[in-house]
Write a protein that holds these residues in place. Structure first.
Motif, PDB file in Angstrom:
ATOM      1  N   ARG A 135      42.868  -5.931  48.757  1.00 44.76           N
ATOM      2  CA  ARG A 135      43.561  -6.921  48.179  1.00 44.76           C
ATOM      3  C   ARG A 135      42.539  -8.183  48.313  1.00 44.76           C
ATOM      4  NH1 ARG A 135      49.377  -7.829  50.553  1.00 44.76           N
ATOM      5  NH2 ARG A 135      48.863 -10.280  50.520  1.00 44.76           N
ATOM      6  N   TYR A 136      41.916  -8.434  49.326  1.00 51.65           N
ATOM      7  CA  TYR A 136      41.009  -9.456  49.377  1.00 51.65           C
ATOM      8  C   TYR A 136      39.486  -9.356  48.995  1.00 51.65           C
ATOM      9  CZ  TYR A 136      45.368 -10.997  51.935  1.00 51.65           C
ATOM     10  OH  TYR A 136      46.634 -11.345  52.215  1.00 51.65           O
ATOM     11  N   ASP A 137      39.222  -8.382  48.364  1.00 57.05           N
ATOM     12  CA  ASP A 137      37.956  -7.994  48.119  1.00 57.05           C
ATOM     13  C   ASP A 137      37.593  -9.096  46.997  1.00 57.05           C
ATOM     14  OD1 ASP A 137      37.495  -6.113  49.940  1.00 57.05           O
ATOM     15  OD2 ASP A 137      37.514  -4.548  48.475  1.00 57.05           O
ATOM     16  N   PRO A 138      36.448  -9.583  46.853  1.00 57.60           N
ATOM     17  CA  PRO A 138      36.098 -10.609  45.728  1.00 57.60           C
ATOM     18  C   PRO A 138      36.064  -9.957  44.331  1.00 57.60           C
ATOM     19  CG  PRO A 138      34.023  -9.647  46.837  1.00 57.60           C
ATOM     20  CD  PRO A 138      35.104  -9.203  47.691  1.00 57.60           C
ATOM     21  N   VAL A 139      36.458 -10.492  43.437  1.00 60.32           N
ATOM     22  CA  VAL A 139      36.510 -10.258  42.025  1.00 60.32           C
ATOM     23  C   VAL A 139      35.284 -10.173  41.434  1.00 60.32           C
ATOM     24  CG1 VAL A 139      37.437 -10.430  39.707  1.00 60.32           C
ATOM     25  CG2 VAL A 139      38.964 -10.851  41.656  1.00 60.32           C
ATOM     26  N   VAL A 140      34.630  -8.830  41.040  1.00 59.60           N
ATOM     27  CA  VAL A 140      33.253  -8.935  40.537  1.00 59.60           C
ATOM     28  C   VAL A 140      33.301  -8.978  39.019  1.00 59.60           C
ATOM     29  CG1 VAL A 140      31.474  -7.464  40.036  1.00 59.60           C
ATOM     30  CG2 VAL A 140      32.599  -7.410  42.423  1.00 59.60           C
ATOM     31  N   MET A 141      34.531  -8.564  38.333  1.00 61.34           N
ATOM     32  CA  MET A 141      34.606  -8.715  36.822  1.00 61.34           C
ATOM     33  C   MET A 141      36.046  -9.047  36.605  1.00 61.34           C
ATOM     34  SD  MET A 141      34.145  -5.297  34.182  1.00 61.34           S
ATOM     35  CE  MET A 141      32.537  -5.011  35.125  1.00 61.34           C
ATOM     36  N   PRO A 142      36.100  -9.986  35.824  1.00 62.32           N
ATOM     37  CA  PRO A 142      37.399 -10.538  35.480  1.00 62.32           C
ATOM     38  C   PRO A 142      38.218  -9.292  34.740  1.00 62.32           C
ATOM     39  CG  PRO A 142      36.116 -11.943  34.536  1.00 62.32           C
ATOM     40  CD  PRO A 142      35.023 -10.855  35.109  1.00 62.32           C
ATOM     41  N   ASN A 143      39.616  -9.488  35.072  1.00 61.93           N
ATOM     42  CA  ASN A 143      40.566  -8.460  34.349  1.00 61.93           C
ATOM     43  C   ASN A 143      40.360  -8.303  32.929  1.00 61.93           C
ATOM     44  OD1 ASN A 143      42.084  -6.398  35.411  1.00 61.93           O
ATOM     45  ND2 ASN A 143      44.168  -7.595  34.896  1.00 61.93           N
ATOM     46  N   SER A 144      40.090  -9.419  32.269  1.00 63.50           N
ATOM     47  CA  SER A 144      40.053  -9.197  30.816  1.00 63.50           C
ATOM     48  C   SER A 144      38.732  -8.745  30.267  1.00 63.50           C
ATOM     49  CB  SER A 144      39.953 -10.914  30.385  1.00 63.50           C
ATOM     50  OG  SER A 144      38.649 -11.306  30.738  1.00 63.50           O
ATOM     51  N   THR A 145      37.663  -8.620  31.155  1.00 60.97           N
ATOM     52  CA  THR A 145      36.577  -7.660  30.910  1.00 60.97           C
ATOM     53  C   THR A 145      36.843  -6.554  31.011  1.00 60.97           C
ATOM     54  OG1 THR A 145      35.074  -9.657  31.436  1.00 60.97           O
ATOM     55  CG2 THR A 145      34.014  -7.666  31.171  1.00 60.97           C
ATOM     56  N   ARG A 146      37.438  -6.172  32.337  1.00 59.03           N
ATOM     57  CA  ARG A 146      37.873  -4.631  32.576  1.00 59.03           C
ATOM     58  C   ARG A 146      38.703  -3.910  31.587  1.00 59.03           C
ATOM     59  NH1 ARG A 146      37.324  -2.423  37.116  1.00 59.03           N
ATOM     60  NH2 ARG A 146      39.463  -1.664  36.957  1.00 59.03           N
ATOM     61  N   ASN A 147      39.521  -4.796  30.875  1.00 58.11           N
ATOM     62  CA  ASN A 147      40.337  -4.136  29.880  1.00 58.11           C
ATOM     63  C   ASN A 147      39.618  -3.910  28.639  1.00 58.11           C
ATOM     64  OD1 ASN A 147      42.744  -4.491  31.430  1.00 58.11           O
ATOM     65  ND2 ASN A 147      43.107  -6.265  30.997  1.00 58.11           N
ATOM     66  N   LYS A 148      38.820  -4.822  28.273  1.00 57.22           N
ATOM     67  CA  LYS A 148      37.600  -4.764  27.139  1.00 57.22           C
ATOM     68  C   LYS A 148      36.742  -3.373  27.300  1.00 57.22           C
ATOM     69  CE  LYS A 148      37.290  -9.569  25.548  1.00 57.22           C
ATOM     70  NZ  LYS A 148      36.436 -10.662  25.551  1.00 57.22           N
ATOM     71  N   LEU A 149      36.398  -3.179  28.545  1.00 53.76           N
ATOM     72  CA  LEU A 149      35.676  -1.980  28.798  1.00 53.76           C
ATOM     73  C   LEU A 149      36.360  -0.857  28.782  1.00 53.76           C
ATOM     74  CD1 LEU A 149      33.142  -3.361  31.464  1.00 53.76           C
ATOM     75  CD2 LEU A 149      32.633  -2.776  29.052  1.00 53.76           C
ATOM     76  N   SER A 150      37.800  -0.840  29.208  1.00 55.91           N
ATOM     77  CA  SER A 150      38.742   0.397  29.098  1.00 55.91           C
ATOM     78  C   SER A 150      38.834   0.399  27.662  1.00 55.91           C
ATOM     79  CB  SER A 150      39.794   0.006  29.801  1.00 55.91           C
ATOM     80  OG  SER A 150      39.667  -0.027  31.159  1.00 55.91           O
ATOM     81  N   ALA A 151      38.794  -0.335  26.791  1.00 50.39           N
ATOM     82  CA  ALA A 151      39.151  -0.070  25.354  1.00 50.39           C
ATOM     83  C   ALA A 151      37.729   0.465  24.781  1.00 50.39           C
ATOM     84  CB  ALA A 151      39.675  -1.623  24.576  1.00 50.39           C
ATOM     85  N   ILE A 152      36.861   0.042  25.282  1.00 52.67           N
ATOM     86  CA  ILE A 152      35.613   0.674  24.762  1.00 52.67           C
ATOM     87  C   ILE A 152      35.702   1.931  25.076  1.00 52.67           C
ATOM     88  CG2 ILE A 152      33.006   0.699  25.076  1.00 52.67           C
ATOM     89  CD1 ILE A 152      33.195  -2.149  25.051  1.00 52.67           C
ATOM     90  N   VAL A 153      35.994   2.484  26.241  1.00 55.84           N
ATOM     91  CA  VAL A 153      35.892   3.945  26.640  1.00 55.84           C
ATOM     92  C   VAL A 153      37.112   4.708  25.776  1.00 55.84           C
ATOM     93  CG1 VAL A 153      36.584   5.411  28.435  1.00 55.84           C
ATOM     94  CG2 VAL A 153      35.353   3.393  29.022  1.00 55.84           C
ATOM     95  N   GLU A 154      37.945   4.012  25.385  1.00 58.89           N
ATOM     96  CA  GLU A 154      39.223   4.756  24.497  1.00 58.89           C
ATOM     97  C   GLU A 154      38.355   5.083  23.137  1.00 58.89           C
ATOM     98  OE1 GLU A 154      42.016   6.313  25.478  1.00 58.89           O
ATOM     99  OE2 GLU A 154      41.200   5.944  27.417  1.00 58.89           O
ATOM    100  N   GLU A 155      37.719   3.996  22.780  1.00 62.95           N
ATOM    101  CA  GLU A 155      37.243   4.136  21.399  1.00 62.95           C
ATOM    102  C   GLU A 155      36.142   5.077  21.526  1.00 62.95           C
ATOM    103  OE1 GLU A 155      37.750   2.660  18.387  1.00 62.95           O
ATOM    104  OE2 GLU A 155      39.422   1.846  19.062  1.00 62.95           O
ATOM    105  N   LEU A 156      35.240   5.067  22.581  1.00 70.37           N
ATOM    106  CA  LEU A 156      34.446   6.112  22.732  1.00 70.37           C
ATOM    107  C   LEU A 156      34.895   7.609  22.693  1.00 70.37           C
ATOM    108  CD1 LEU A 156      31.603   4.967  25.043  1.00 70.37           C
ATOM    109  CD2 LEU A 156      31.172   5.481  22.763  1.00 70.37           C
ATOM    110  N   ASN A 157      36.183   7.996  23.215  1.00 69.99           N
ATOM    111  CA  ASN A 157      36.931   8.948  23.357  1.00 69.99           C
ATOM    112  C   ASN A 157      37.134   9.405  21.799  1.00 69.99           C
ATOM    113  OD1 ASN A 157      36.556   9.695  26.069  1.00 69.99           O
ATOM    114  ND2 ASN A 157      38.518   8.170  26.640  1.00 69.99           N
ATOM    115  N   ASP A 158      37.936   8.315  21.222  1.00 68.82           N
ATOM    116  CA  ASP A 158      38.110   8.823  19.752  1.00 68.82           C
ATOM    117  C   ASP A 158      36.875   9.168  18.957  1.00 68.82           C
ATOM    118  OD1 ASP A 158      40.026   8.831  17.747  1.00 68.82           O
ATOM    119  OD2 ASP A 158      39.040   7.102  17.120  1.00 68.82           O
ATOM    120  N   VAL A 159      35.682   8.579  19.082  1.00 69.00           N
ATOM    121  CA  VAL A 159      34.796   9.058  18.272  1.00 69.00           C
ATOM    122  C   VAL A 159      34.093  10.255  18.392  1.00 69.00           C
ATOM    123  CG1 VAL A 159      32.231   8.058  17.928  1.00 69.00           C
ATOM    124  CG2 VAL A 159      34.043   6.283  18.120  1.00 69.00           C
ATOM    125  N   LEU A 160      34.147  10.545  19.843  1.00 72.13           N
ATOM    126  CA  LEU A 160      33.734  11.893  20.359  1.00 72.13           C
ATOM    127  C   LEU A 160      34.413  12.960  19.936  1.00 72.13           C
ATOM    128  CD1 LEU A 160      32.760  10.924  23.979  1.00 72.13           C
ATOM    129  CD2 LEU A 160      31.181  11.867  22.366  1.00 72.13           C
TER     130      LEU A 160
END
Length: 65
Positions: A33-58
């Motif tokens: 819970r108290y670990d520092p945030v390395v990547m904002p949640n919005s960025t993590r969400n964008k990267l997750s969306a990219i993974v889903e897009e890559l899955n679709d393309v594959l």
């Protein structure tokens, strides 16, 4: 280069890209819970969306045999 060989190389590159992004997402997830945030949640969400897009393309490339 044969069409199937080229398709295989493209699939491998995109699969590696997906794996690298997933690895970065895993590394950026706070373990406690108290670990520092390395990547904002919005960025993590964008990267997750990219993974889903890559899955679709594959799936589309793999299905176009």
């Amino acid at each position: 280069m044969l069409r199937d060989e080229l398709r295989g190389k493209i699939l491998a590159k995109l699969t590696n890209a997906r794996s690298e992004i997933e690895g970065a997402l895993n590394l950026s997830a706070p373990a406690a819970r108290y670990d520092p945030v390395v990547m904002p949640n919005s960025t993590r969400n964008k990267l997750s969306a990219i993974v889903e897009e890559l899955n679709d393309v594959l799936r589309r490339i793999d299905g176009s045999q």
